[in-house]
Design a protein around this motif. Sequence first.
Motif: not given
Length: 336
Positions: A189-201, A218-228
Amino acid sequence: MIIVMSKNAANKQVENVLMVIQKLGLEFSVLKNNDKTVILTQQSYDINSDIFKSMPDVEYVVTINEDYKLVYKNVNNLETIVKIGDVSIGAKDIAIIAGPCSIESREQFFKIALTLKNLGIKLIRAGAFKFRTSPYTFQGLGYKGLDLIEELKAETGLFVVSEILDYHDLPYFEKVVDIIQIGARNMHNINLLRAVGESSKPVLLKRSYSATLREFLFSAEYILMGGNKNVILCERGIRTYTDYSRNTLDISIIPAIKQRSHLPIIVDPSHATGKRDLIIPTSLAAIAAGADGLMVEVHYQPELAYSDSEQTIRLEQFEDLIKQAKRVALALERNL
Ligand code: PEP
Ligand code: MN
């Protein structure tokens, strides 16, 4: 490809590696940094970097033509350590996350969490929003469950991991939970991955039951890309032809992830096996294979659990698991 030779590698071994590189017709350059030799070469898809990994005095190999960049081990070989209060995941200690599959009531949740606290457990798992296969089964207490998590944390100082299903709920989760779980069904769920990627948690990302290692990373990459940067991977079993367990625990993905990524990886033996009496042996195997932790479903009376009853272990069995896991951890010079 970057081939890092171990400290004070013998010249002969460096020459051996260079000989293979030349045989493959690759261009290369050699860097010497104090007592370490680093060899840089071009890489193509037909060359498997594994041939270098097993050569004497090769410490590790970084392949840089992979499409994922942030999750990949970098040349400094630094591992990510996720910190939740005084608990570290990905360091020497094996992290234990335990608790019920679902929060069923205040009484059930507090009773399990407090017993686990007395056993020295600091990270509690508990689902408030449940991703159930059948719409006719218990779907979780939802926001009421998040309120109970908030209450438990305030009263006990425990840390809580809970699964998010919808990115609109992120503000609630950020306020209440310590680790946001992305379940197997939402790994894509890319939208969810992107959202938690911007989270501080910190985020606990579970592998989908059909995901390849590449898709998982790659799913983890989506999260890291957001800065998390605080991502913990979790192997929870994949679908195979098994007819005796719910899924098949893919033990080999633990070292495979360790070879490629700096992210910590833990194992969920509960969803991987679906069977109470398979939890201890698979947990021990996971630690032996290098897992950084376990996430286990525990209940004082599993038969009465609203969800995943068959794979939930009793508190006494959990104590036994910890005792045995400590011995395996010790053999690997890790703490638990
Ligand atoms: C869970 O951990 O509660 C869960 C639903 O697991 P998975 O997403 O791995 O099925
Ligand atoms: Mn469950």
